[in-house]
Design a protein around this motif. Structure first.
Motif, short mmCIF file in Angstrom:
data_model
loop_
_atom_site.label_atom_id
_atom_site.label_comp_id
_atom_site.label_asym_id
_atom_site.label_seq_id
_atom_site.Cartn_x
_atom_site.Cartn_y
_atom_site.Cartn_z
N ALA A 176 0.82 -1.21 0.00
CA ALA A 176 0.00 0.00 0.00
C ALA A 176 0.86 1.26 0.00
O ALA A 176 0.56 2.22 -0.72
CB ALA A 176 -0.93 0.00 1.21
N ASN A 177 1.92 1.26 0.80
CA ASN A 177 2.78 2.45 0.91
C ASN A 177 3.63 2.67 -0.34
O ASN A 177 3.92 3.81 -0.69
CB ASN A 177 3.68 2.34 2.13
N SER A 178 4.04 1.61 -0.98
CA SER A 178 4.94 1.74 -2.13
C SER A 178 4.21 1.69 -3.47
O SER A 178 4.79 2.05 -4.48
CB SER A 178 5.97 0.62 -2.10
N ASP A 179 2.96 1.22 -3.48
CA ASP A 179 2.22 1.00 -4.71
C ASP A 179 3.01 0.07 -5.64
O ASP A 179 2.97 0.21 -6.86
CB ASP A 179 1.88 2.32 -5.40
N ASP A 180 3.72 -0.87 -5.03
CA ASP A 180 4.58 -1.81 -5.75
C ASP A 180 3.91 -3.18 -5.76
O ASP A 180 3.78 -3.83 -4.72
CB ASP A 180 5.94 -1.88 -5.07
N ILE A 181 3.53 -3.64 -6.94
CA ILE A 181 2.81 -4.91 -7.07
C ILE A 181 3.64 -6.10 -6.60
O ILE A 181 3.10 -7.11 -6.14
CB ILE A 181 2.29 -5.12 -8.51
#
Length: 93
Positions: free
Chosen positions: A18-23
């Motif tokens: 959620a914090n990084s928006d990294d899948i």
């Protein structure tokens, strides 16, 4: 196999994703779907309770999954009823 409806709720710490928006830090839903479809296609369980348990423990095999709720229903078992099924919740210890 009979047609079934499957609903899944997964609990875990998804804050890094959620914090990084990294899948790459998220639960891989596409892989999970493939794993669960494979179980649904090949299962030898007679009871939806057994199948729900098998599905739950597969979800919990994913590192990010800490707890899962599985709702599994047969959709063609009774003529005047939309679905009949079970709901189970399992957690990692």
């Amino acid at each position: 196999p009979q047609p079934v409806r499957l609903d899944i709720d997964v609990w875990g710490d998804f804050s890094e994703a959620a914090n990084s928006d990294d899948i790459s830090r998220a639960l891989d839903y596409q892989k999970l779907q493939g794993d669960l479809e494979s179980i649904l296609e090949s299962h030898k369980c007679t009871l939806v309770e057994s199948l729900a348990k098998t599905l739950a423990y597969r979800v919990l095999s994913y590192p990010l999954a800490r707890k899962v709720k599985i709702r599994l229903a047969k959709t063609t078992i009774l003529p005047d009823v939309a679905a009949v099924g079970v709901e189970i919740t399992r957690s990692k210890s």
